[in-house]
Design a protein around this motif. Structure first.
Motif, PDB file in Angstrom:
ATOM      1  N   PRO A  36      -5.603   4.039 -10.331  1.00  0.00           N
ATOM      2  CA  PRO A  36      -4.955   3.539  -9.110  1.00  0.00           C
ATOM      3  C   PRO A  36      -5.966   2.907  -8.169  1.00  0.00           C
ATOM      4  CG  PRO A  36      -4.230   5.767  -9.606  1.00  0.00           C
ATOM      5  CD  PRO A  36      -5.303   5.452 -10.598  1.00  0.00           C
ATOM      6  N   ASN A  37      -5.583   1.819  -7.558  1.00  0.00           N
ATOM      7  CA  ASN A  37      -6.468   1.161  -6.605  1.00  0.00           C
ATOM      8  C   ASN A  37      -6.604   2.041  -5.357  1.00  0.00           C
ATOM      9  OD1 ASN A  37      -6.640  -0.683  -4.028  1.00  0.00           O
ATOM     10  ND2 ASN A  37      -7.654  -1.748  -5.712  1.00  0.00           N
ATOM     11  N   GLY A  88      -3.356   8.327  -4.833  1.00  0.00           N
ATOM     12  CA  GLY A  88      -3.011   8.255  -6.254  1.00  0.00           C
ATOM     13  C   GLY A  88      -1.517   8.258  -6.541  1.00  0.00           C
ATOM     14  N   ILE A  89      -1.231   8.260  -7.833  1.00  0.00           N
ATOM     15  CA  ILE A  89       0.165   8.177  -8.280  1.00  0.00           C
ATOM     16  C   ILE A  89       0.915   9.474  -7.981  1.00  0.00           C
ATOM     17  CG2 ILE A  89       1.646   7.886 -10.338  1.00  0.00           C
ATOM     18  CD1 ILE A  89       0.211   5.316  -9.418  1.00  0.00           C
ATOM     19  N   SER A  90       0.184  10.601  -8.108  1.00  0.00           N
ATOM     20  CA  SER A  90       0.880  11.885  -7.924  1.00  0.00           C
ATOM     21  C   SER A  90       1.466  11.982  -6.503  1.00  0.00           C
ATOM     22  CB  SER A  90      -0.063  13.047  -8.205  1.00  0.00           C
ATOM     23  OG  SER A  90      -1.188  12.913  -7.374  1.00  0.00           O
ATOM     24  N   TYR A  91       0.755  11.373  -5.554  1.00  0.00           N
ATOM     25  CA  TYR A  91       1.264  11.361  -4.172  1.00  0.00           C
ATOM     26  C   TYR A  91       2.591  10.588  -4.113  1.00  0.00           C
ATOM     27  CZ  TYR A  91       1.583   9.956   0.752  1.00  0.00           C
ATOM     28  OH  TYR A  91       2.026   9.707   2.028  1.00  0.00           O
ATOM     29  N   VAL A 107       4.695  10.065  -6.556  1.00  0.00           N
ATOM     30  CA  VAL A 107       5.762  10.818  -7.239  1.00  0.00           C
ATOM     31  C   VAL A 107       6.311  11.881  -6.282  1.00  0.00           C
ATOM     32  CG1 VAL A 107       6.304  12.310  -9.222  1.00  0.00           C
ATOM     33  CG2 VAL A 107       4.721  10.403  -9.507  1.00  0.00           C
ATOM     34  N   LYS A 108       5.376  12.546  -5.590  1.00  0.00           N
ATOM     35  CA  LYS A 108       5.776  13.623  -4.663  1.00  0.00           C
ATOM     36  C   LYS A 108       6.592  13.051  -3.496  1.00  0.00           C
ATOM     37  CE  LYS A 108       3.112  15.770  -1.711  1.00  0.00           C
ATOM     38  NZ  LYS A 108       1.831  15.481  -1.317  1.00  0.00           N
ATOM     39  N   GLU A 109       6.107  11.960  -2.939  1.00  0.00           N
ATOM     40  CA  GLU A 109       6.805  11.371  -1.787  1.00  0.00           C
ATOM     41  C   GLU A 109       8.192  10.834  -2.177  1.00  0.00           C
ATOM     42  OE1 GLU A 109       6.163  11.302   1.546  1.00  0.00           O
ATOM     43  OE2 GLU A 109       4.655  12.740   0.896  1.00  0.00           O
ATOM     44  N   ALA A 110       8.271  10.307  -3.395  1.00  0.00           N
ATOM     45  CA  ALA A 110       9.583   9.822  -3.857  1.00  0.00           C
ATOM     46  C   ALA A 110      10.541  11.011  -3.939  1.00  0.00           C
ATOM     47  CB  ALA A 110       9.452   9.129  -5.207  1.00  0.00           C
ATOM     48  N   ALA A 111      10.038  12.119  -4.508  1.00  0.00           N
ATOM     49  CA  ALA A 111      10.889  13.313  -4.616  1.00  0.00           C
ATOM     50  C   ALA A 111      11.320  13.771  -3.219  1.00  0.00           C
ATOM     51  CB  ALA A 111      10.147  14.421  -5.356  1.00  0.00           C
ATOM     52  N   ASN A 112      10.370  13.731  -2.264  1.00  0.00           N
ATOM     53  CA  ASN A 112      10.722  14.124  -0.894  1.00  0.00           C
ATOM     54  C   ASN A 112      11.810  13.220  -0.322  1.00  0.00           C
ATOM     55  OD1 ASN A 112       8.928  16.176  -0.877  1.00  0.00           O
ATOM     56  ND2 ASN A 112       7.274  15.043   0.150  1.00  0.00           N
ATOM     57  N   ALA A 113      11.745  11.947  -0.719  1.00  0.00           N
ATOM     58  CA  ALA A 113      12.753  11.000  -0.221  1.00  0.00           C
ATOM     59  C   ALA A 113      14.067  11.133  -0.981  1.00  0.00           C
ATOM     60  CB  ALA A 113      12.220   9.578  -0.329  1.00  0.00           C
ATOM     61  N   GLY A 114      14.060  11.937  -2.048  1.00  0.00           N
ATOM     62  CA  GLY A 114      15.288  12.155  -2.818  1.00  0.00           C
ATOM     63  C   GLY A 114      15.574  11.053  -3.813  1.00  0.00           C
ATOM     64  N   ASP A 173       0.879  -1.176   0.000  1.00  0.00           N
ATOM     65  CA  ASP A 173       0.000   0.000   0.000  1.00  0.00           C
ATOM     66  C   ASP A 173       0.913   1.222   0.000  1.00  0.00           C
ATOM     67  OD1 ASP A 173       0.979   0.292   2.526  1.00  0.00           O
ATOM     68  OD2 ASP A 173      -0.826  -0.458   3.521  1.00  0.00           O
ATOM     69  N   GLN A 174       0.315   2.407   0.071  1.00  0.00           N
ATOM     70  CA  GLN A 174       1.180   3.567  -0.136  1.00  0.00           C
ATOM     71  C   GLN A 174       2.170   3.798   1.009  1.00  0.00           C
ATOM     72  OE1 GLN A 174      -1.617   6.664  -1.126  1.00  0.00           O
ATOM     73  NE2 GLN A 174      -1.620   7.527   0.922  1.00  0.00           N
TER      74      GLN A 174
END
Ligand code: DGJ
Length: 738
Positions: A385-386, A393-396, A398-405, A341-342
């Motif tokens: 997205p499920n 969703g996916i945009s979250y 993408v954003k969280e990945a960017a936050n994680a660097g 899950d997310q």
């Protein structure tokens, strides 16, 4: 007739040579030498204007000597049969396998092809395009044979264009891409068969009189049983550094067929193209049909040189961003399968960052709501997205990945549908199936009908939607897990077209979608995947930066699989992931992944402290030499098929730096007797080199003594012993010129 071309304009891609020869009289024989840097293919007309292939081999020093070739060869048959036509038509004088079979509009099944004219264009200093027009004297239908010659790479890409100049439509039963003739003492064919997790298994056979065919009839995932590549040794089986060898491949992601026919005069005919199996193709008046490219190279210095030629060509001209860079990644397929899950994913982003990779790749299982994709039995086709797994969703992500660097990439399989899906419920007519027969599934799924322009729009829409809404998506893995069963298209039926077009129009539809994806998103890296390596070919690789060789990530198996792909495809395109598939040491798994584009598919949290430290350092070590692996020259030094170990080396252009990978591939007693020194062929004999072991596990030191400099001459002739044994099952060496 003789023509000369000069290339004067520096940096300008001009048409410098253009020639059109009309053979007016029967005895006006035309000779067309098609030359690369080292080789020549000779085409020439006979007294009846038929175009014959009379020679292939080393380029002759004096071009005038090409005229003498046919007088010396044993290609003519006293009874009138012709076996070396450059594009053998059926139904007239031919007695062997044809390249072209047409049922003309009046029902007649005979075709003759006579030379009309040819042109030669030098489009860049490295590329020459030879185009030859042949025509049927009765039906006026034409075939244009095109040979695109990559001079420095010694590669020929060839295809044909068939144009209907008749009053009515005709039907082609066979429409090959290439028809070649070779003369040698003997012919040894190596082809590569496979199955899931068993890709690229070589098999060599001496060709005997008659035909050996390799082909695929699977439609999609077309290479599952047989890859569209071959190796052909002339006279005797070629080795890595010796012998005459052709590497050939058909650039087509669907059904292919390659016929190798030893004719009654012991000459070899190779005919390659789309598989005619259930693929009769109609052509309306004035329309043309362009066949896929057949791509091949020849070396008289063994398989290694031929591979390097093909690699150079692929990086310079074919694979998307072939000379560029690639992203290391952490994939979650084997680590989580469908179970995530997310929150879990966001934690994995942090793991990826901790590890030190460039990107996190989210695999299968992120979509579908009515029939959630929690296993492979449902959801394919419903690309929302499920909401349970990914409420934001996916945009979250993408954003969280960017936050994680870390960059974010995503898996799709847009050509497919599960019967348990909303897409199937709303559009059963978009699915390839026989409506009157029971459905037959491959991995519980069916294939969408890409011959239908609406389906093409839909598939493009999936990609466009993902990438336009989430410009942060930095990587796509494009999967294709099913073959085509019950080949039947509702679209072709409704539009009064022939069902026999489906296999061809599917692939054309796929390329149409990929063109659109690439014109909208030209640079996003994409991995070509097909339930492992079920779709690896040089047409698809125009659109993809890399491919997935196999779902089998057992490193021992991967030594062989990656080795065999390396004959045809450069290391920069090979996605090699470190996984938990086997219990082999992490060091061995890592060293095996390093011989291509390295990635991970593991639970980072399960790594011990030392394993994590090792992996973090390994990524940095990989950084230090990845340029050699991606852009250097590959030398296969010791084959895993012939030794209890494998060894291969990548060396840069001026031979000042190299990396050598050595792997034990046997646990038999043999390996305890340290292998003989491995000859580092490919270095410069005049340079001095230091050899250092790198990528050691924390706490381990190298057993290699004598870190003094060696001459290149010594390393080539005597070799270097990496001290492989059951305690040192993989050794990576860095070789640096002083
Ligand atoms: C097949 C691929 O080869 C795997 O890597 C993985 O992506 C699965 N499909 C997902 O279904």
């Amino acid at each position: 007739m003789k023509t000369q071309f000069n290339f004067y304009a520096k940096g300008l891609f001009l048409l410098l040579g253009l020639m059109s020869i009309l053979s007016s009289k029967a005895n006006d024989l035309v000779i067309i030498p098609v030359e690369t840097a080292h080789n020549a293919l000779l085409l020439q007309t006979d007294a009846d204007k038929r175009l014959l292939m009379t020679y292939f081999g080393a380029k002759l020093a004096d071009r005038d000597d090409y005229k003498l070739i046919s007088s010396q060869n044993n290609q003519a048959d006293g009874n009138g049969a012709i076996s070396n036509h450059a594009y053998t038509p059926a139904g007239t004088w031919n007695l062997l396998e044809p390249a072209l079979t047409i049922t003309h509009s009046d029902g007649n099944v005979s075709t003759e092809l006579q030379y009309v004219s040819h042109t030669v264009q030098q489009t860049t200093p490295d590329i020459k395009i030879v185009s030859i027009i042949l025509q049927d004297p009765v039906y006026k239908t034409t075939v244009e044979l095109i040979l695109k010659v990559y001079i420095d790479e010694d590669v020929i890409e060839q295809w044909s264009v068939i144009t209907n100049h008749e009053k009515g439509p005709f039907t082609m039963q066979k429409y090959a891409s290439a028809n070649l003739s070779f003369i040698a003492k003997n012919y040894y064919l190596t082809h590569f068969h496979g199955a899931w997790a068993r890709e690229m298994k070589p098999e060599q056979t001496m060709l005997t009189h008659g035909i050996k065919t390799i082909d695929s009839k699977l439609g999609t995932r077309a290479n599952l049983f047989e890859h569209p590549v071959f190796m052909l040794s002339l006279d005797k089986p070629a080795t890595e550094n010796d012998g005459k060898v052709i590497l050939g491949t058909l650039a087509w992601s669907g059904n292919f067929r390659m016929d190798f026919e030893v004719d009654p005069s012991h000459n070899l005919r190779v005919i390659s193209g789309i598989n005619p199996f259930q693929s009769e193709y109609p052509l309306a008046t004035g329309k043309e049909f362009k066949t896929p490219s057949f791509i091949w190279t020849f070396s008289d210095k063994g398989i290694g040189e031929a591979s390097r030629q093909l690699h150079r060509w692929a990086c310079n001209y074919r694979i998307l961003d072939g000379n560029g860079s690639r992203l290391t990644l952490l994939n979650n397929w084997e680590a989580t399968y469908f179970d995530f899950d997310q929150e879990k994913l966001v934690a994995l982003f942090a793991d990826g960052k901790k590890l030190g990779v460039d990107l996190f790749l989210l695999d299968d299982g992120w979509f579908a709501n009515k029939y959630p994709r929690n296993n492979d039995r449902a959801g394919l086709g419903d690309w929302k997205p499920n909401a349970k797994k990914l409420p934001d969703g996916i945009s979250y992500l993408v954003k969280e990945a960017a936050n994680a660097g870390i960059k974010f990439g995503i898996w799709v399989e847009p050509e497919m549908v599960n019967p348990k899906s909303e897409l199937y419920e709303t559009h059963p007519d978009w699915v390839i199936r026989q409506s009157e027969r029971p459905e037959h599934y491959f991995r519980n799924q069916l294939v969408l009908d890409l011959s239908n322009p609406q389906v093409q729009d839909y598939v493009f829409g999936i990609m466009n939607n993902l990438l336009s809404k989430n410009p942060g998506i930095a990587f796509i893995k494009w999967d294709c897990n099913s073959v085509i069963f019950n080949a039947q298209s509702t679209y072709l039926q409704k539009t009064n077209q022939k069902q026999s077009q489906l296999y061809v129009d599917y692939v054309r539809g796929l390329y149409n979608v990929l063109e659109r994806v690439r014109s909208a998103y030209p640079t996003v890296p994409m991995m070509l995947c097909s339930g492992g390596g079920g779709r690896v070919d040089y047409e698809a690789l125009k659109y993809f930066t890399e491919y997935w060789p196999s779902d089998n990530t057992d490193p021992l198996e991967r030594v062989f699989i990656q080795w065999n792909y390396s004959y045809f495809y450069p290391a920069i395109a090979s996605c090699n992931h470190i996984t938990d598939w086997s219990k082999v040491s992490l060091k061995y798994r890592t060293d095996v992944a390093m011989m291509g584009k390295m990635g991970y598919d593991i639970v980072v949290n399960n790594l011990s402290e030392n394993e994590l430290k090792f992996s973090q350092q390994a990524l940095k070590t990989y950084d230090s030499f990845k340029d050699l692996v991606w852009h250097g020259d590959l030398h296969r030094l010791a084959s895993p098929d012939e030794n209890p170990y494998a060894s291969l080396m990548f060396v840069n252009g001026d031979k000042s730096k190299a990396v050598v990978f050595n792997y034990v591939v046997s646990n038999r007693f043999d390996i305890t007797l340290s292998p003989t020194p491995i000859k580092l062929i490919g270095l410069d004999p005049t340079k001095k080199y230091t050899v250092k072991e790198i990528n050691l596990f924390p706490g381990k030191s190298s057993t290699l003594k004598n870190q003094t400099a060696f001459s290149g001459d010594f390393l080539i002739k005597n070799g270097f012993n990496p001290d492989l044994n059951q305690h040192r099952t993989s050794v990576v060496l860095e070789v640096t010129a002083e």
